[in-house]
Design an enzyme around this catalytic site. Structure first.
Site, PDB file in Angstrom:
ATOM      1  N   HIS A  57      -5.687 -35.878 -28.127  1.00 12.18           N
ATOM      2  CA  HIS A  57      -5.819 -34.455 -27.797  1.00 12.18           C
ATOM      3  C   HIS A  57      -4.446 -33.800 -27.948  1.00 12.18           C
ATOM      4  O   HIS A  57      -3.519 -34.137 -27.217  1.00 12.18           O
ATOM      5  CB  HIS A  57      -6.344 -34.275 -26.368  1.00 12.18           C
ATOM      6  CG  HIS A  57      -7.731 -34.813 -26.185  1.00 12.18           C
ATOM      7  ND1 HIS A  57      -8.860 -34.098 -26.514  1.00 12.18           N
ATOM      8  CD2 HIS A  57      -8.172 -36.012 -25.735  1.00 12.18           C
ATOM      9  CE1 HIS A  57      -9.945 -34.829 -26.263  1.00 12.18           C
ATOM     10  NE2 HIS A  57      -9.552 -35.998 -25.790  1.00 12.18           N
ATOM     11  N   ARG A  59      -4.112 -30.316 -28.116  1.00 11.45           N
ATOM     12  CA  ARG A  59      -4.164 -29.064 -27.319  1.00 11.45           C
ATOM     13  C   ARG A  59      -3.799 -27.791 -28.066  1.00 11.45           C
ATOM     14  O   ARG A  59      -3.804 -26.713 -27.461  1.00 11.45           O
ATOM     15  CB  ARG A  59      -3.274 -29.173 -26.061  1.00 11.45           C
ATOM     16  CG  ARG A  59      -3.598 -30.341 -25.157  1.00 11.45           C
ATOM     17  CD  ARG A  59      -4.981 -30.259 -24.578  1.00 11.45           C
ATOM     18  NE  ARG A  59      -5.184 -31.297 -23.563  1.00 11.45           N
ATOM     19  CZ  ARG A  59      -6.337 -31.950 -23.404  1.00 11.45           C
ATOM     20  NH1 ARG A  59      -7.380 -31.679 -24.174  1.00 11.45           N
ATOM     21  NH2 ARG A  59      -6.449 -32.860 -22.477  1.00 11.45           N
ATOM     22  N   ASN A  89     -11.597 -30.402 -29.132  1.00  9.19           N
ATOM     23  CA  ASN A  89     -11.824 -29.555 -27.944  1.00  9.19           C
ATOM     24  C   ASN A  89     -10.620 -28.685 -27.613  1.00  9.19           C
ATOM     25  O   ASN A  89     -10.092 -28.687 -26.502  1.00  9.19           O
ATOM     26  CB  ASN A  89     -12.255 -30.397 -26.729  1.00  9.19           C
ATOM     27  CG  ASN A  89     -11.200 -31.370 -26.253  1.00  9.19           C
ATOM     28  OD1 ASN A  89     -10.296 -31.742 -26.999  1.00  9.19           O
ATOM     29  ND2 ASN A  89     -11.308 -31.790 -25.001  1.00  9.19           N
ATOM     30  N   HIS A 176     -18.930 -39.123 -27.414  1.00 13.86           N
ATOM     31  CA  HIS A 176     -18.477 -39.260 -26.020  1.00 13.86           C
ATOM     32  C   HIS A 176     -19.756 -39.557 -25.234  1.00 13.86           C
ATOM     33  O   HIS A 176     -20.545 -38.656 -24.960  1.00 13.86           O
ATOM     34  CB  HIS A 176     -17.807 -37.953 -25.592  1.00 13.86           C
ATOM     35  CG  HIS A 176     -17.499 -37.837 -24.135  1.00 13.86           C
ATOM     36  ND1 HIS A 176     -16.215 -37.729 -23.653  1.00 13.86           N
ATOM     37  CD2 HIS A 176     -18.310 -37.790 -23.046  1.00 13.86           C
ATOM     38  CE1 HIS A 176     -16.253 -37.620 -22.327  1.00 13.86           C
ATOM     39  NE2 HIS A 176     -17.510 -37.654 -21.938  1.00 13.86           N
ATOM     40  N   HIS A 229     -14.052 -44.303 -26.420  1.00 11.88           N
ATOM     41  CA  HIS A 229     -13.636 -44.833 -25.108  1.00 11.88           C
ATOM     42  C   HIS A 229     -14.712 -45.598 -24.324  1.00 11.88           C
ATOM     43  O   HIS A 229     -15.125 -45.191 -23.236  1.00 11.88           O
ATOM     44  CB  HIS A 229     -13.036 -43.746 -24.216  1.00 11.88           C
ATOM     45  CG  HIS A 229     -13.741 -42.409 -24.219  1.00 11.88           C
ATOM     46  ND1 HIS A 229     -15.074 -42.268 -24.003  1.00 11.88           N
ATOM     47  CD2 HIS A 229     -13.251 -41.148 -24.409  1.00 11.88           C
ATOM     48  CE1 HIS A 229     -15.384 -40.985 -24.052  1.00 11.88           C
ATOM     49  NE2 HIS A 229     -14.290 -40.287 -24.313  1.00 11.88           N
ATOM     50  N   ASP A 302      -7.027 -41.755 -26.510  1.00 10.95           N
ATOM     51  CA  ASP A 302      -7.546 -40.639 -25.695  1.00 10.95           C
ATOM     52  C   ASP A 302      -6.387 -39.951 -24.963  1.00 10.95           C
ATOM     53  O   ASP A 302      -6.534 -39.502 -23.819  1.00 10.95           O
ATOM     54  CB  ASP A 302      -8.626 -41.091 -24.714  1.00 10.95           C
ATOM     55  CG  ASP A 302      -9.445 -39.914 -24.183  1.00 10.95           C
ATOM     56  OD1 ASP A 302      -9.214 -38.769 -24.604  1.00 10.95           O
ATOM     57  OD2 ASP A 302     -10.329 -40.143 -23.325  1.00 10.95           O
TER      58      ASP A 302
END
Ligand code: DOR
Ligand code: ZN
Length: 428
Positions: A57, A59, A89, A176, A229, A302
């Site tokens: 991630h 961001r 995301n 996920h 994950h 992750d």
């Protein structure tokens, strides 16, 4: 520009020199001549192909206060990575060709690792209708991994459609796995401990039910499925069963799920809050065994940076997620190499070769051999140091390893022959 790495141990084997010219490995062998090349002394260091992360991630866009493509790239390079998949995301969500191209370009500008955008499966990660999967695949970002990570593609009919589309793009859906109806309000692993701590539990079955459903769908459609994950022993069993039946399923485990258990929740320190949650010791042992026997294909970080105000609150209101890029290899050394569960070739396979193949990346996950791209890392496996969050390159500080002494130091990372890390320091 040419480079001579002297006395490195490829995959932990006998020491050799590695000559790099024009971004490729030009020669490997003992006693190579420097011929004016810049010399990097790698005595005692293990050489491995550059690591590939399937789950990072970054961001950006949207939460540049927590991480940017540039700061996350620096953390990745320091961890020995040469490519990372940037999860979708963000804000806006990476669900269009425009956003994935923006992230890809930011990665190119940072120039420390290849930033490979993941495309969202559904518009806005809302799980209602499919995003522009084809446009993202055809964009400059060449998206091949599609994921609503952070959210589960819970609707089975939509998941089936996603698998069908992504199959035609030679891509993969990275799921996920979390049945949302079973995790309403969940805060930690469901078990005796959650009952005692008074926190709502996240049952293993919420993960396992979705994995079981999705391997059946992937088998039916003949599409590739990747499970993000994996955190429970039951999930490993289901994956083993699905692989034995020929389903094209791959899976990843995070460093934190290989090391930490739900005992960490006893502290009520939200740095240990993560989704899926830290599980039991029996789960940890099953995950290690699954990674060792190849049922689990890859280690993926992750890496989930969060700003201080999102993490340093009471447990229930803190965001789930923890940093991972800078310590991932050290955790694998501690949990897999030192106990004899994986050798260095195994580490290269699970952290570079297989993740590159899953992401359909060219030029990564390649063997250390003449003619191959010179994307590699040099590791001092004996060096031990205590993790100091203040010293991390990530813009965030939510490391679950703060104060832990861990083995292994990435001394250098090279991306196509250019040092991105040297003497343990980022070069940009
Ligand atoms: O703990 C998590 N954090 N799990 C996820 O699935 C998403 C991630 C995030 O984006 O922070
Ligand atoms: Zn996730």
């Amino acid at each position: 520009m040419s480079l001579l790495i002297t006395n490195a141990r490829p995959y932990g084997e006998d020491a050799v020199d590695i000559r790099i010219e024009d971004g490729r490995i030009a020669a490997i062998g003992p006693g190579l001549e420097a011929d004016g090349a810049q010399v990097v002394d790698a005595a005692g260091l293990v050489a491995l192909p550059g690591l590939v992360d399937l789950h990072t991630h970054l961001r950006e866009p949207g939460r540049e206060d927590a991480e940017t493509v540039e700061t996350g790239s620096r953390a990745a390079a320091l961890g020995g990575f040469t490519a990372v998949h940037a999860m979708a995301n963000t804000d806006p969500v990476a669900d269009t060709a425009g956003v994935v191209e923006q992230v890809w370009r930011l990665g190119q500008e940072a120039g420390l690792v290849d930033v490979v955008p993941v495309g969202a499966v559904t518009v806005g990660l809302r799980g209602e209708r499919l995003a522009e999967l084809g446009a993202m695949a055809d964009s400059a970002a060449r998206v091949r991994v599609f994921s609503d990570d952070g959210h589960c593609v819970a609707d089975p009919a939509l998941m089936r459609r996603a698998l069908e589309y992504v199959k035609a793009l030679d891509g993969v859906v990275a799921q996920h796995a979390e049945e949302p109806r079973l995790t309403v309000g969940a805060q930690m692993n469901e078990g005796d401990r959650s009952a005692r701590l008074g926190l709502v539990g996240w049952p293993a079955a919420a993960e396992e039910a979705v994995i079981a459903r999705d391997v059946l769908l992937a088998g039916h459609v003949g599409a590739r499925l990747h499970v993000c994950h994996v955190s429970t022993a039951g999930s490993v069993d289901i994956l083993r069963w699905a692989k034995s039946r020929g389903v094209q399923v791959t899976a990843e485990v995070t460093p934190h799920h290989l090391l930490l258990t739900d005992e960490c929740a006893e502290t009520y320190d939200p740095v240990f809050k993560v989704n899926p949650p830290l599980r039991s010791d029996a789960d940890v042992q099953a995950l290690r065994a699954g990674l060792a026997d190849g049922t689990i294909d890859a280690v993926a970080t992750d890496h989930a940076p969060h700003a201080v105000e999102d993490k340093e609150s009471e447990w229930a209101s803190a965001r789930p997620g923890m940093l991972g890029l800078e310590q991932a290899l050290s955790i694998v050394v501690q949990t897999m190499v030192e106990p004899g569960l994986l050798d260095w070739r195994g580490v290269a396979d699970r952290m570079s070769v297989r993740p590159a193949a899953i992401g359909r990346l060219d030029g990564h996950g390649r063997p250390l051999a003449v003619g191959e791209p010179a994307s590699l890392l040099l590791l001092d496996p004996t060096h031990r140091a205590t993790v100091d969050p203040a010293a991390l390159a990530s813009r965030s500080r939510n490391s679950p390893y703060a104060g832990r002494e861990l083995p292994g130091r990435v001394v250098a990372t090279f991306l196509r022959g250019t040092a991105t890390v040297l003497d343990g320091k980022a070069q940009k």
